[in-house]
Design a protein around this motif. Structure first.
Motif, mmCIF file in Angstrom:
data_model
loop_
_atom_site.group_PDB
_atom_site.id
_atom_site.type_symbol
_atom_site.label_atom_id
_atom_site.label_comp_id
_atom_site.label_asym_id
_atom_site.label_seq_id
_atom_site.Cartn_x
_atom_site.Cartn_y
_atom_site.Cartn_z
ATOM 1 N N GLU A 33 30.733 -7.842 1.879
ATOM 2 C CA GLU A 33 30.984 -8.919 2.822
ATOM 3 C C GLU A 33 29.843 -9.052 3.823
ATOM 4 N N TRP A 69 35.544 -16.457 -1.518
ATOM 5 C CA TRP A 69 34.728 -15.253 -1.679
ATOM 6 C C TRP A 69 35.562 -13.987 -1.621
ATOM 7 N N TYR A 75 45.948 -14.553 3.993
ATOM 8 C CA TYR A 75 45.153 -13.691 4.874
ATOM 9 C C TYR A 75 44.189 -14.532 5.711
ATOM 10 N N MET A 91 47.701 -8.028 13.286
ATOM 11 C CA MET A 91 47.715 -8.985 12.177
ATOM 12 C C MET A 91 49.151 -9.318 11.802
ATOM 13 N N HIS A 148 52.534 -3.858 11.076
ATOM 14 C CA HIS A 148 51.485 -3.746 10.064
ATOM 15 C C HIS A 148 51.846 -4.494 8.788
ATOM 16 N N PHE A 207 34.495 -2.252 19.198
ATOM 17 C CA PHE A 207 34.515 -2.952 20.491
ATOM 18 C C PHE A 207 34.376 -1.942 21.632
ATOM 19 N N THR A 251 44.135 -14.834 9.769
ATOM 20 C CA THR A 251 42.896 -14.558 10.514
ATOM 21 C C THR A 251 42.471 -15.781 11.316
ATOM 22 N N GLU A 274 42.414 -1.140 10.182
ATOM 23 C CA GLU A 274 42.515 -2.274 11.101
ATOM 24 C C GLU A 274 42.060 -1.912 12.510
ATOM 25 N N ARG A 304 43.941 3.940 10.338
ATOM 26 C CA ARG A 304 43.937 2.807 9.409
ATOM 27 C C ARG A 304 42.743 1.905 9.695
ATOM 28 N N TRP A 310 34.762 -7.980 12.606
ATOM 29 C CA TRP A 310 35.810 -8.689 13.320
ATOM 30 C C TRP A 310 36.648 -9.573 12.397
ATOM 31 N N THR A 311 36.030 -10.191 11.395
ATOM 32 C CA THR A 311 36.809 -11.076 10.520
ATOM 33 C C THR A 311 37.624 -10.284 9.503
ATOM 34 N N TYR A 312 37.032 -9.202 8.970
ATOM 35 C CA TYR A 312 37.735 -8.506 7.897
ATOM 36 C C TYR A 312 38.436 -7.243 8.368
ATOM 37 N N GLY A 313 38.184 -6.827 9.615
ATOM 38 C CA GLY A 313 38.849 -5.637 10.117
ATOM 39 C C GLY A 313 38.203 -4.362 9.633
ATOM 40 N N ALA A 345 37.870 -2.612 14.156
ATOM 41 C CA ALA A 345 37.376 -3.602 15.117
ATOM 42 C C ALA A 345 37.532 -3.087 16.544
ATOM 43 N N LEU A 346 38.692 -2.504 16.843
ATOM 44 C CA LEU A 346 38.960 -1.977 18.183
ATOM 45 C C LEU A 346 37.957 -0.897 18.536
ATOM 46 N N ARG A 367 44.512 -16.127 14.389
ATOM 47 C CA ARG A 367 44.083 -15.127 15.357
ATOM 48 C C ARG A 367 42.808 -15.595 16.074
ATOM 49 N N PHE A 407 38.026 -21.793 7.815
ATOM 50 C CA PHE A 407 37.910 -20.404 7.394
ATOM 51 C C PHE A 407 39.063 -20.037 6.464
ATOM 52 N N ILE A 436 43.760 -9.794 19.354
ATOM 53 C CA ILE A 436 42.610 -9.447 18.525
ATOM 54 C C ILE A 436 42.964 -8.349 17.533
ATOM 55 N N PHE A 437 43.727 -7.344 18.004
ATOM 56 C CA PHE A 437 43.899 -6.161 17.178
ATOM 57 C C PHE A 437 45.249 -6.118 16.479
#
Lengths: 228, 292
Positions: A185, B72, B95, B27, B244, A43, B99, A36, A34, A176-179, A39-40, B102, B65, B24-25
């Motif tokens: 973007e 946008w 969303y 949501m 998820h 990294f 974010t 998401e 997936r 990082w912000t949008y995954g 980002a991982l 997070r 943010f 971080i990982f």
């Protein structure tokens, strides 16, 4: 300068990382994870790339002197980073790489990033900054001979590396912000960061123009006098 | 039991990295909320109400943010209002908010990590990876303060020689450049002298022995074990998709099954561990003091 002590571990990392581990991670990601985890994955990839560079460095004569000079240049560029707005970190990294070699350049860039982030604020962006500055230093070391001969090339490299640094870190911002990474973007992020991108390029150029002669001469003198 | 900051740095680092990485990982708003609250509570417990500007930054930027994200980001189906022919949707706001939480939580965790790790602990941690890098880093940290002192001395002597005036902008910049130039020469020569004296004492000739300031105790192993188990449970829940969330086109929470409860519970305990350690110390101290 030797960074990782165990020779067998170094050899293993140097072959396994680029040819086995990194492609395997990319393949597994591409074959349907997936978004998401994007980002991982990025990294982890950056951390592995850092490790790859660190394992690539070999032992040389007079390692101690070179090592101490790396710590000297790191401290100087960290002091410089605390100035408002204009940061001489790239200029000093490039100049150290030109006179002390690629490995030294990589280390000065990467270590300045970690160290200055202890003051500016650590975060998940630290490995990306380390990698970006490290690569700038490493490439400058490879271009050392032509850049010592041609000032113009050095200035161009400084300006381009400012742009590259900013564009690289924008990739991080988006992921990082949008995954996930989408071009739309990415454009938005680069546009928002445009003033900073220009500022980076200009300040790199400016500091290289100011520092190239004095700092270059001093590093060259140390090189000649003590024979690094 | 000792306070959290006095435990073995390796155990503390592993705990904080696990806590931050799961944040971080993931949501999942509930988990992120827990993470943020625990981080803020621990930070306040350690620092009191100092560092107001950091709080403003760490909470303000994510809030900004969250509000700006729908501008946008055009996904989502519930339109709140329209600006410039662009829809401002509730899902995008949601969303952005998640974010933002997070981001704030991660900022707090990393700040806590920075404040608890001084140069000695850094040296100890990097020894695992590479003693050379640890050496360079620790010398660079020492050089920072050394160079600031030296810079002050150079500035004073330059000023005493009447070489630059501070009221004059161009003169000031040129003076600053000269001070930096002097500092650089001094720093390089000083570095070579340091290197020579290190070689003279046999640095790099054989195996390096070192004095270890941080020992492993049972309590460190216990902290490490507990963190690993709790993190494993919540990572298992995250990896299985129990956390998820779908944000677009409509916000959709996953079913709150057993795995979700276990993951949230484990993470709650994990993020509260520093508070528990620190709180117990504080209670003991208060009790001892009230006995006097």
């Amino acid at each position: 300068m030797i960074v990782l002590k165990n020779a067998r571990l170094r050899g293993f990392l140097r072959t396994a990382l680029p040819f086995l581990i990194m492609p395997a991670i990319i393949l597994v990601t591409a074959l349907g994870w997936r978004a998401e985890h994007y980002a991982l994955v990025s990294f982890v990839m950056v951390l592995l790339a850092l490790l790859l560079f660190l394992s690539g460095f070999e032992k040389r004569e007079l390692g101690t002197r070179r090592m101490i000079l790396v710590s000297v240049m790191t401290a100087l560029s960290v002091i410089g980073r605390l100035l408002p707005l204009l940061k001489p970190i790239t200029a000093l990294t490039v100049l150290s790489a030109m006179y002390l070699g690629s490995e030294a350049g990589f280390l000065v860039g990467a270590l300045s990033a970690v160290l200055s982030n202890f003051i500016m604020g650590q975060g998940p962006w630290t490995p990306f900054q380390m990698f970006a500055w490290g690569i700038i230093g490493f490439l400058a070391g490879l271009l050392a001979k032509p850049m010592q001969r041609s000032r113009l090339l050095l200035y161009c490299y400084g300006a381009v590396s400012g742009l590259t640094y900013s564009l690289l870190l924008d990739v991080w911002t988006v992921v990082w912000t949008y995954g996930e990474f989408t071009l739309r973007e990415y454009w938005a992020a680069t546009l928002t960061a445009l003033p900073y991108t220009v500022l980076y390029a200009v300040s790199n150029l400016l500091f290289l123009v100011i520092f190239a002669k004095p700092v270059g001469d001093k590093l060259h003198r140390i090189d000649v006098k003590y024979g690094l | 039991m000792r306070s959290f900051a006095e435990m073995n740095p390796a155990a503390v680092t592993v705990h904080l990295l696990l806590t931050a990485c799961i944040t971080i990982f993931c949501m999942e708003p509930v988990l992120l909320g827990i993470s943020l609250c625990a981080a803020i509570a621990f930070y306040l417990m350690k620092n009191g109400t100092a560092h107001r500007s950091f709080h403003l930054f760490a909470l303000g930027v994510p809030a900004l943010f969250a509000v700006l994200n729908p501008l946008w980001n055009q996904h989502g189906s519930t339109v709140l209002f329209v600006i410039n022919h662009r829809a401002y949707t509730a899902e995008a706001l949601c969303y952005g908010g998640v974010t933002g939480i997070r981001l704030a939580a991660v900022l707090y965790w990393f700040r806590i990590f920075s404040e608890m790790t001084d140069s000695e602990k850094l040296f100890y941690l990097f020894r695992f990876l590479s003693p050379r890098i640890a050496m360079v880093l620790s010398m660079a940290i020492r050089n920072l303060t050394l160079y600031r002192e030296q810079m002050k001395k150079i500035q004073q002597s330059q000023r005493a020689l009447g070489l630059y005036r501070e009221a004059h902008l161009i003169d000031d910049v040129r003076g600053g450049a000269r001070v930096f130039s002097v500092l650089l020469t001094w720093a390089l020569e000083n570095g070579i002298i340091t290197a020579n004296s290190m070689s003279a004492r046999g640095y790099g000739t054989g195996r390096r022995t070192s004095y270890v300031t941080f020992r492993w105790h049972l309590r460190d192993a216990v902290l490490l074990g507990i963190s690993a188990i709790l993190a494993a449970v919540s990572i298992r829940a995250v990896a299985a998709g129990a956390m998820h969330w779908e944000f677009y086109p409509v916000c959709d929470a996953p079913p709150h099954g057993l795995l979700w409860t276990a993951g949230i519970g484990a993470y709650l305990l994990l993020s509260l561990l520093p508070l528990i350690y620190e709180g117990k110390e504080m209670l003991t101290w208060k009790r001892l003091r009230s006995h006097i």
